[in-house]
Structures are given as structure tokens and as C-alpha cells.
Motif scaffolding. Structure first.
Motif, PDB file in Angstrom:
ATOM      1  N   MET A  75       0.784  -1.281  -0.094  1.00  0.00           N
ATOM      2  CA  MET A  75       0.073   0.039  -0.039  1.00  0.00           C
ATOM      3  C   MET A  75       1.095   1.277  -0.188  1.00  0.00           C
ATOM      4  O   MET A  75       0.704   2.274  -0.688  1.00  0.00           O
ATOM      5  N   SER A  76       2.041   1.365   0.587  1.00  0.00           N
ATOM      6  CA  SER A  76       2.892   2.587   0.626  1.00  0.00           C
ATOM      7  C   SER A  76       3.638   2.823  -0.647  1.00  0.00           C
ATOM      8  O   SER A  76       3.593   3.829  -1.006  1.00  0.00           O
ATOM      9  N   ALA A 116     -13.826   7.055  -4.892  1.00  0.00           N
ATOM     10  CA  ALA A 116     -13.977   5.355  -4.634  1.00  0.00           C
ATOM     11  C   ALA A 116     -12.770   5.057  -3.610  1.00  0.00           C
ATOM     12  O   ALA A 116     -12.988   4.123  -2.852  1.00  0.00           O
ATOM     13  N   PHE A 117     -11.465   5.778  -3.415  1.00  0.00           N
ATOM     14  CA  PHE A 117     -10.828   5.336  -2.639  1.00  0.00           C
ATOM     15  C   PHE A 117     -11.211   5.700  -1.190  1.00  0.00           C
ATOM     16  O   PHE A 117     -10.827   4.983  -0.233  1.00  0.00           O
ATOM     17  N   GLY A 118     -12.011   7.116  -0.941  1.00  0.00           N
ATOM     18  CA  GLY A 118     -12.561   7.334   0.110  1.00  0.00           C
ATOM     19  C   GLY A 118     -13.720   5.986   0.906  1.00  0.00           C
ATOM     20  O   GLY A 118     -13.431   5.595   1.924  1.00  0.00           O
ATOM     21  N   VAL A 119     -14.489   5.854  -0.240  1.00  0.00           N
ATOM     22  CA  VAL A 119     -15.306   4.604  -0.022  1.00  0.00           C
ATOM     23  C   VAL A 119     -14.490   3.356   0.512  1.00  0.00           C
ATOM     24  O   VAL A 119     -15.138   2.785   1.556  1.00  0.00           O
ATOM     25  N   MET A 120     -13.556   3.039  -0.216  1.00  0.00           N
ATOM     26  CA  MET A 120     -12.543   1.766   0.153  1.00  0.00           C
ATOM     27  C   MET A 120     -12.117   1.798   1.509  1.00  0.00           C
ATOM     28  O   MET A 120     -12.085   0.867   2.087  1.00  0.00           O
ATOM     29  N   ALA A 121     -11.663   3.184   1.892  1.00  0.00           N
ATOM     30  CA  ALA A 121     -11.034   3.357   3.057  1.00  0.00           C
ATOM     31  C   ALA A 121     -12.047   2.958   4.279  1.00  0.00           C
ATOM     32  O   ALA A 121     -11.849   2.255   5.393  1.00  0.00           O
ATOM     33  N   TRP A 148      -4.892  -2.467   8.563  1.00  0.00           N
ATOM     34  CA  TRP A 148      -4.945  -0.950   8.778  1.00  0.00           C
ATOM     35  C   TRP A 148      -4.026  -0.473   7.566  1.00  0.00           C
ATOM     36  O   TRP A 148      -4.247   0.796   7.365  1.00  0.00           O
ATOM     37  N   SER A 149      -3.080  -1.179   7.004  1.00  0.00           N
ATOM     38  CA  SER A 149      -2.483  -0.420   5.883  1.00  0.00           C
ATOM     39  C   SER A 149      -3.195  -0.177   4.587  1.00  0.00           C
ATOM     40  O   SER A 149      -3.328   0.730   3.921  1.00  0.00           O
ATOM     41  N   VAL A 150      -4.394  -1.152   4.690  1.00  0.00           N
ATOM     42  CA  VAL A 150      -5.253  -0.791   3.429  1.00  0.00           C
ATOM     43  C   VAL A 150      -6.236   0.429   3.687  1.00  0.00           C
ATOM     44  O   VAL A 150      -6.344   1.313   2.797  1.00  0.00           O
ATOM     45  N   VAL A 151      -6.704   0.599   5.028  1.00  0.00           N
ATOM     46  CA  VAL A 151      -7.327   1.791   5.312  1.00  0.00           C
ATOM     47  C   VAL A 151      -6.427   3.302   5.154  1.00  0.00           C
ATOM     48  O   VAL A 151      -6.890   4.182   4.475  1.00  0.00           O
ATOM     49  N   ILE A 152      -5.310   2.929   5.689  1.00  0.00           N
ATOM     50  CA  ILE A 152      -4.631   4.242   5.717  1.00  0.00           C
ATOM     51  C   ILE A 152      -3.942   4.448   3.938  1.00  0.00           C
ATOM     52  O   ILE A 152      -3.870   5.689   3.609  1.00  0.00           O
ATOM     53  N   GLY A 153      -3.577   3.402   3.509  1.00  0.00           N
ATOM     54  CA  GLY A 153      -3.257   3.259   2.033  1.00  0.00           C
ATOM     55  C   GLY A 153      -4.397   4.256   1.191  1.00  0.00           C
ATOM     56  O   GLY A 153      -4.189   5.038   0.556  1.00  0.00           O
ATOM     57  N   PHE A 154      -5.662   3.635   1.211  1.00  0.00           N
ATOM     58  CA  PHE A 154      -6.652   4.174   0.534  1.00  0.00           C
ATOM     59  C   PHE A 154      -7.081   5.724   1.043  1.00  0.00           C
ATOM     60  O   PHE A 154      -7.499   6.527   0.048  1.00  0.00           O
ATOM     61  N   GLY A 156      -4.700   7.724   1.939  1.00  0.00           N
ATOM     62  CA  GLY A 156      -3.550   8.522   1.373  1.00  0.00           C
ATOM     63  C   GLY A 156      -3.912   8.771  -0.246  1.00  0.00           C
ATOM     64  O   GLY A 156      -3.608   9.930  -0.674  1.00  0.00           O
ATOM     65  N   LEU A 157      -4.454   7.647  -0.952  1.00  0.00           N
ATOM     66  CA  LEU A 157      -4.873   7.771  -2.432  1.00  0.00           C
ATOM     67  C   LEU A 157      -5.765   8.925  -2.407  1.00  0.00           C
ATOM     68  O   LEU A 157      -5.912   9.550  -3.336  1.00  0.00           O
ATOM     69  N   ALA A 158      -6.777   8.864  -1.435  1.00  0.00           N
ATOM     70  CA  ALA A 158      -7.773   9.861  -1.628  1.00  0.00           C
ATOM     71  C   ALA A 158      -7.231  11.282  -1.325  1.00  0.00           C
ATOM     72  O   ALA A 158      -7.636  12.021  -2.076  1.00  0.00           O
ATOM     73  N   VAL A 159      -6.285  11.414  -0.559  1.00  0.00           N
ATOM     74  CA  VAL A 159      -5.685  12.807  -0.251  1.00  0.00           C
ATOM     75  C   VAL A 159      -4.859  12.877  -1.589  1.00  0.00           C
ATOM     76  O   VAL A 159      -4.923  14.363  -1.767  1.00  0.00           O
ATOM     77  N   VAL A 160      -4.369  12.183  -1.949  1.00  0.00           N
ATOM     78  CA  VAL A 160      -3.438  12.740  -3.106  1.00  0.00           C
ATOM     79  C   VAL A 160      -4.323  12.995  -4.567  1.00  0.00           C
ATOM     80  O   VAL A 160      -4.075  13.897  -5.103  1.00  0.00           O
TER      81      VAL A 160
END
Length: 187
Positions: A75-76, A116-121, A148-154, A156-160
Motif C-alpha cells: 500500500m505504501s 472510490a478510495f474514500g469509500v474503500m477506506a 490498517w495498511s489498506v485503510v491508511i493507504g486508501f 492516502g490515495l484519496a488525499v493525493v
């Protein structure tokens, strides 16, 4: 990511500089999580091999380290690639568009990605809750730690994606071009 001459000389507006800096911080944080994860996995597995062949015994916890850290590595690395706009994408059609339709397309793609990334998180939180009851057999660490890596990763992707939207809206989207890399910037 290296800033252009314009951004170093102050010709780029402050919002764009802040957005570029934010993506740079996300990139470096994600990169270091990846580096630490892969080094820890490698060293633990190396230690397991050495102990097995030198001492003829087994360190059981060594096999659990990849279960905990590989999701963080994955995820990172995905978030780092997104922060540098180096993710996989087919840009052939978008690159051929005139400036305004290109901006609209980039905005639409990033809005869809952010949602999409926010929903997945958010849904990843359910997985974390379910996995919280599962424990690894030797270390007794909860599997939720890996999820937790999945939640934080998604997140992060939503923020990007949100930063990309802001860059397009503030006119700083020329700084969101993919960063060509010929090896890592002096890891």
C-alpha cells in the motif's frame, strides 16, 4: 521530487507550492514505510534462515513478519507512486486532448478516484474490526494491524486525488506531470 526553477524562484503561487510540498511529504513518508517494511521482511527471513542452518532450530515468529509488513509495503508503494504520478495509466487519449477538455478529464478522473478510495477506506474499517479478533499464532499480534495498511493507504490515495484536484483548480497542474525517474533520488 525536485521543484522546478519557477517554484524555487517564487513565481509559482503559494497554494501550488503548498500542494506540491504536500504531495512530496506523502511521497517521502510512503517511500520510507516501504523501505522499512522490505528491510524488516528481508532481515527477519535472513535471520530465520541463519538460525535454521546454523543452530538447527526454528524461529516461528519469522514467518509472521511478512504477513504483517507485506500489506504495508504494497500500500505504501502504491501511495508513493500515486504521489509522484507514476502509477499505471493509459494517457494516450488524454494527452491528445486540447487544454480545457484535458483539465475536465483530469478533474473527473481525480474526483471519481477520490470518492472510490474514500469509500474503500471506510469499508476497510469494517475489515479491520473483523480482523481484530484474529491473532497470529506465535506473536499473538492482531491481524488488524496488517489491515490498517489498506485503510491508511486508501486514505492516502484519496488525499493525493484531492491534492490533484486542487492543483488543477489552482492552475498548478503542470507540476502534476509524471516525474521521470532514473533510479531513486539517492535513497
Amino acid at each position: 521530487m525536485k521543484l522546478s526553477e519557477e517554484s524555487r524562484s517564487g513565481e509559482v503561487g503559494t497554494p501550488t507550492s503548498l500542494l506540491v510540498s504536500s504531495k512530496n511529504i506523502i511521497y517521502h513518508a510512503s517511500k520510507w514505510i516501504s523501505i522499512v517494511s522490505i528491510v524488516a521482511i528481508f532481515l527477519s527471513l535472513l535471520l530465520g534462515v541463519v538460525v535454521r542452518y546454523v543452530l538447527s532450530t526454528n524461529l516461528g515468529w519469522v514467518t509472521e513478519v511478512p504477513n504483517l509488513l507485506f500489506p504495508w509495503l504494497t500500500m505504501s508503494a502504491i501511495v508513493a507512486a500515486a504521489a509522484r504520478n507514476e502509477h499505471i495509466g493509459v494517457e494516450l487519449v488524454v494527452e491528445k486532448l486540447p487544454k480545457f477538455p484535458k483539465k475536465i478529464t483530469v478533474l473527473a478522473v481525480n474526483v471519481i478516484a477520490m470518492i472510490a478510495f474514500g469509500v474503500m477506506a471506510v469499508h476497510g474499517l469494517d475489515v479491520v474490526e473483523i480482523a481484530g479478533t484474529q491473532r497470529l499464532p506465535i506473536t499473538r499480534i492482531g491481524m488488524s494491524w496488517a489491515y490498517w495498511s489498506v485503510v491508511i493507504g486508501f486514505m492516502g490515495l484519496a488525499v493525493v486525488s484531492l491534492i490533484n484536484i486542487a492543483m488543477v483548480l489552482t492552475g498548478g497542474d503542470q507540476f502534476s506531470e509524471p516525474q521521470t525517474s532514473h533510479g531513486e533520488d539517492g535513497i
